[in-house]
Design a protein around this motif. Structure first.
Motif, PDB file in Angstrom:
ATOM      1  N   THR A   1       0.847  -1.358  -0.016  1.00 25.60           N
ATOM      2  CA  THR A   1       0.050  -0.099  -0.267  1.00 25.60           C
ATOM      3  C   THR A   1       0.763   1.178   0.038  1.00 25.60           C
ATOM      4  N   CYS A   2       0.448   2.230  -0.793  1.00 33.35           N
ATOM      5  CA  CYS A   2       1.181   3.558  -0.940  1.00 33.35           C
ATOM      6  C   CYS A   2       0.208   4.616  -0.552  1.00 33.35           C
ATOM      7  N   THR A   3       0.748   5.163   0.639  1.00 36.40           N
ATOM      8  CA  THR A   3      -0.077   6.596   1.126  1.00 36.40           C
ATOM      9  C   THR A   3       0.602   7.796   1.407  1.00 36.40           C
ATOM     10  N   ALA A   4       0.116   8.912   1.380  1.00 40.85           N
ATOM     11  CA  ALA A   4       0.763  10.194   1.506  1.00 40.85           C
ATOM     12  C   ALA A   4      -0.055  10.696   2.456  1.00 40.85           C
ATOM     13  N   SER A   5       0.798  12.185   2.755  1.00 41.97           N
ATOM     14  CA  SER A   5       0.080  12.983   3.798  1.00 41.97           C
ATOM     15  C   SER A   5      -1.370  13.832   3.323  1.00 41.97           C
ATOM     16  N   ASN A   6      -1.467  13.691   1.891  1.00 39.35           N
ATOM     17  CA  ASN A   6      -2.568  14.356   1.575  1.00 39.35           C
ATOM     18  C   ASN A   6      -3.435  13.518   0.441  1.00 39.35           C
ATOM     19  N   ALA A   7      -3.286  12.330   0.724  1.00 32.82           N
ATOM     20  CA  ALA A   7      -4.161  11.403  -0.386  1.00 32.82           C
ATOM     21  C   ALA A   7      -4.651  10.293   0.052  1.00 32.82           C
ATOM     22  N   PHE A   8      -5.632   9.493  -0.541  1.00 36.52           N
ATOM     23  CA  PHE A   8      -6.179   8.241   0.120  1.00 36.52           C
ATOM     24  C   PHE A   8      -5.125   7.374  -0.541  1.00 36.52           C
ATOM     25  N   PRO A   9      -4.885   6.009   0.106  1.00 37.66           N
ATOM     26  CA  PRO A   9      -3.854   5.158  -0.220  1.00 37.66           C
ATOM     27  C   PRO A   9      -4.537   4.186  -1.546  1.00 37.66           C
ATOM     28  N   SER A  10      -3.424   3.739  -2.083  1.00 30.79           N
ATOM     29  CA  SER A  10      -3.721   2.644  -3.291  1.00 30.79           C
ATOM     30  C   SER A  10      -2.960   1.498  -2.826  1.00 30.79           C
ATOM     31  N   HIS A  11      -3.355   0.460  -3.457  1.00 33.56           N
ATOM     32  CA  HIS A  11      -2.531  -0.908  -3.281  1.00 33.56           C
ATOM     33  C   HIS A  11      -2.612  -1.744  -4.258  1.00 33.56           C
ATOM     34  N   VAL A  12      -1.557  -2.787  -4.296  1.00 31.41           N
ATOM     35  CA  VAL A  12      -1.522  -4.028  -5.131  1.00 31.41           C
ATOM     36  C   VAL A  12      -1.185  -4.839  -4.307  1.00 31.41           C
ATOM     37  N   ILE A  13      -1.451  -6.109  -5.249  1.00 33.40           N
ATOM     38  CA  ILE A  13      -0.973  -7.364  -4.563  1.00 33.40           C
ATOM     39  C   ILE A  13       0.015  -7.965  -5.452  1.00 33.40           C
ATOM     40  N   VAL A  14       1.035  -8.382  -4.761  1.00 30.65           N
ATOM     41  CA  VAL A  14       2.249  -8.930  -5.454  1.00 30.65           C
ATOM     42  C   VAL A  14       2.477 -10.613  -5.000  1.00 30.65           C
ATOM     43  N   HIS A  15       2.857 -11.220  -5.995  1.00 30.70           N
ATOM     44  CA  HIS A  15       2.868 -12.688  -5.926  1.00 30.70           C
ATOM     45  C   HIS A  15       4.251 -13.044  -6.379  1.00 30.70           C
ATOM     46  N   VAL A  16       5.469 -13.271  -5.496  1.00 32.01           N
ATOM     47  CA  VAL A  16       6.487 -13.856  -6.158  1.00 32.01           C
ATOM     48  C   VAL A  16       6.508 -15.335  -5.902  1.00 32.01           C
ATOM     49  N   VAL A  17       6.692 -16.003  -7.180  1.00 31.00           N
ATOM     50  CA  VAL A  17       6.528 -17.521  -7.371  1.00 31.00           C
ATOM     51  C   VAL A  17       7.762 -18.118  -7.265  1.00 31.00           C
ATOM     52  N   PRO A  18       7.923 -19.166  -6.335  1.00 33.24           N
ATOM     53  CA  PRO A  18       9.196 -20.037  -6.679  1.00 33.24           C
ATOM     54  C   PRO A  18       9.491 -20.533  -8.067  1.00 33.24           C
ATOM     55  N   GLU A  19      10.975 -20.777  -8.139  1.00 30.54           N
ATOM     56  CA  GLU A  19      11.481 -21.076  -9.578  1.00 30.54           C
ATOM     57  C   GLU A  19      10.839 -22.477  -9.926  1.00 30.54           C
ATOM     58  N   GLU A  20      10.464 -23.361  -8.836  1.00 30.02           N
ATOM     59  CA  GLU A  20      10.027 -24.466  -9.174  1.00 30.02           C
ATOM     60  C   GLU A  20       8.661 -24.684  -9.957  1.00 30.02           C
ATOM     61  N   VAL A  21       8.006 -23.502  -9.608  1.00 22.22           N
ATOM     62  CA  VAL A  21       6.578 -23.428 -10.268  1.00 22.22           C
ATOM     63  C   VAL A  21       6.973 -23.081 -11.868  1.00 22.22           C
ATOM     64  N   PRO A  22       6.174 -23.840 -12.823  1.00 22.86           N
ATOM     65  CA  PRO A  22       6.330 -23.746 -14.203  1.00 22.86           C
ATOM     66  C   PRO A  22       5.832 -22.205 -14.647  1.00 22.86           C
ATOM     67  N   SER A  23       6.561 -21.390 -15.314  1.00 24.40           N
ATOM     68  CA  SER A  23       6.196 -19.987 -15.594  1.00 24.40           C
ATOM     69  C   SER A  23       5.006 -19.933 -16.036  1.00 24.40           C
ATOM     70  N   ALA A  24       4.475 -20.939 -16.983  1.00 25.85           N
ATOM     71  CA  ALA A  24       3.156 -20.898 -17.754  1.00 25.85           C
ATOM     72  C   ALA A  24       1.966 -20.582 -16.671  1.00 25.85           C
ATOM     73  N   ILE A  25       2.309 -21.444 -15.592  1.00 24.44           N
ATOM     74  CA  ILE A  25       1.165 -21.218 -14.570  1.00 24.44           C
ATOM     75  C   ILE A  25       0.877 -19.813 -14.279  1.00 24.44           C
ATOM     76  N   HIS A  26       1.590 -19.131 -13.647  1.00 20.25           N
ATOM     77  CA  HIS A  26       1.427 -17.819 -13.006  1.00 20.25           C
ATOM     78  C   HIS A  26       1.462 -16.798 -14.136  1.00 20.25           C
ATOM     79  N   HIS A  27       1.937 -16.923 -15.118  1.00 18.20           N
ATOM     80  CA  HIS A  27       1.780 -16.121 -16.285  1.00 18.20           C
ATOM     81  C   HIS A  27       0.356 -16.042 -16.856  1.00 18.20           C
ATOM     82  N   GLU A  28      -0.337 -17.258 -16.616  1.00 20.72           N
ATOM     83  CA  GLU A  28      -1.591 -17.259 -17.251  1.00 20.72           C
ATOM     84  C   GLU A  28      -2.422 -16.581 -16.362  1.00 20.72           C
ATOM     85  N   TYR A  29      -2.158 -16.402 -15.090  1.00 19.18           N
ATOM     86  CA  TYR A  29      -3.075 -15.598 -14.271  1.00 19.18           C
ATOM     87  C   TYR A  29      -2.811 -14.169 -14.352  1.00 19.18           C
ATOM     88  N   SER A  30      -1.371 -13.898 -14.544  1.00 18.01           N
ATOM     89  CA  SER A  30      -0.975 -12.449 -14.529  1.00 18.01           C
ATOM     90  C   SER A  30      -1.332 -11.669 -15.853  1.00 18.01           C
TER      91      SER A  30
END
Length: 287
Positions: free
Chosen positions: A232-261
């Protein structure tokens, strides 16, 4: 004719010759020496001109609610003239130079040392404060310039997708900005989950804040699964904004998580559910 009479006659002749200059105030006689007359005021050249408003005045000021509004009025050749700020909708005199006439303690006026800029300051701005404000200079006749104050609810924006998938070892780069604001916030804060993200003791983390562009960038180099979460990013004069970050282990095939991204809807519902469970299983086992 004696020597004294000769000196007096010489002074008389010189006075007659230079009388026009003496009358114009450009020279004076001191101990039989002709010297330029000093200027009675250090801004003498400016006193001979009428003040004008600087062409670079920003007449539309946008500020966030509950922040501080600065309305600068730039003037050329102000010298000893006074400046009055007036709230135009009500024709209320707010300040004259640095003297405050209104009973509103949030309002003050400040002029710089060179007397080229008079700034009206309003703290804890609310929607009732928006409208026109007049900067008036005490010439004869008076000259004035109108400014418009816009009060908004500012919202921080993290550029990019709201949910992101990265491979382990990639860099997380989150850039937060607050558009439409005239003045930058006093501070930015980053949160991971419900806690302030502390990065001072982490060698692989960097936060870059640029006041002029009103942006703050969080960079996590060589991110690991443990860096996953809700940022979440917030500032003194603004409402916050957020993002969800998934860091996927190398063992997981890249095709799987890139499908969702990428938002791909390939495969059946049961296949997508199995892939998602596989990602979470790897994440849990690696922590």
């Amino acid at each position: 004719m004696g020597e004294a009479e000769g000196i007096r006659l010489t002074n008389l002749l010189l006075t007659c010759i230079f009388l026009p200059y003496i009358g114009s105030g450009s020279v004076l006689v001191h101990d039989n020496k002709w010297e330029p007359r000093p200027r009675p005021y250090k801004y003498w050249a400016d006193l001979q001109k009428d003040p004008i408003f600087h062409p670079d005045n920003v007449r539309d000021v946008v500020v966030a609610r509950h922040s501080i509004a600065f309305i600068p009025c730039k003037i050329i050749g102000l010298v000893d003239h006074s400046v009055t700020w007036i709230h135009k909708p009500s024709s209320t005199v707010l300040t004259v130079d640095d003297f405050v006439y209104t009973t509103d303690k949030r309002i003050s006026s400040h002029i710089n040392e060179e007397r080229t800029e008079q700034v009206l300051m309003i703290t804890d701005v609310n929607f009732e404060d928006q409208g026109e404000y007049t900067c008036q200079v005490s010439t004869q006749p008076a000259i004035s310039l109108n400014f418009h104050l816009h009060v908004i609810i500012a919202v921080a924006v993290i550029k990019g997708k709201r949910e992101r998938y990265l491979d382990s070892g990639e860099d997380i780069i989150l850039q937060c900005t607050i558009p439409r604001l005239t003045y930058p916030p006093e501070y930015f804060l980053w949160y991971l989950g419900d806690s302030i993200y502390t990065y001072q003791d982490k060698e692989n983390v960097e936060v870059i804040t640029e006041s002029k562009t009103k942006t703050s960038t969080l960079v996590i180099y060589n991110a690991q699964v443990s860096d996953s979460g809700n940022y979440t990013c917030t500032a003194s004069n603004a409402f916050p904004s957020h993002v969800i970050v998934h860091v996927v282990p190398e063992e997981v095939p890249s095709a799987i998580h890139h499908e969702y991204s990428s938002g791909c809807a390939c495969g059946s519902n049961s296949e997508r559910l199995q892939n998602l469970l596989l990602i979470f299983a790897y994440a849990i086992l690696s922590t």
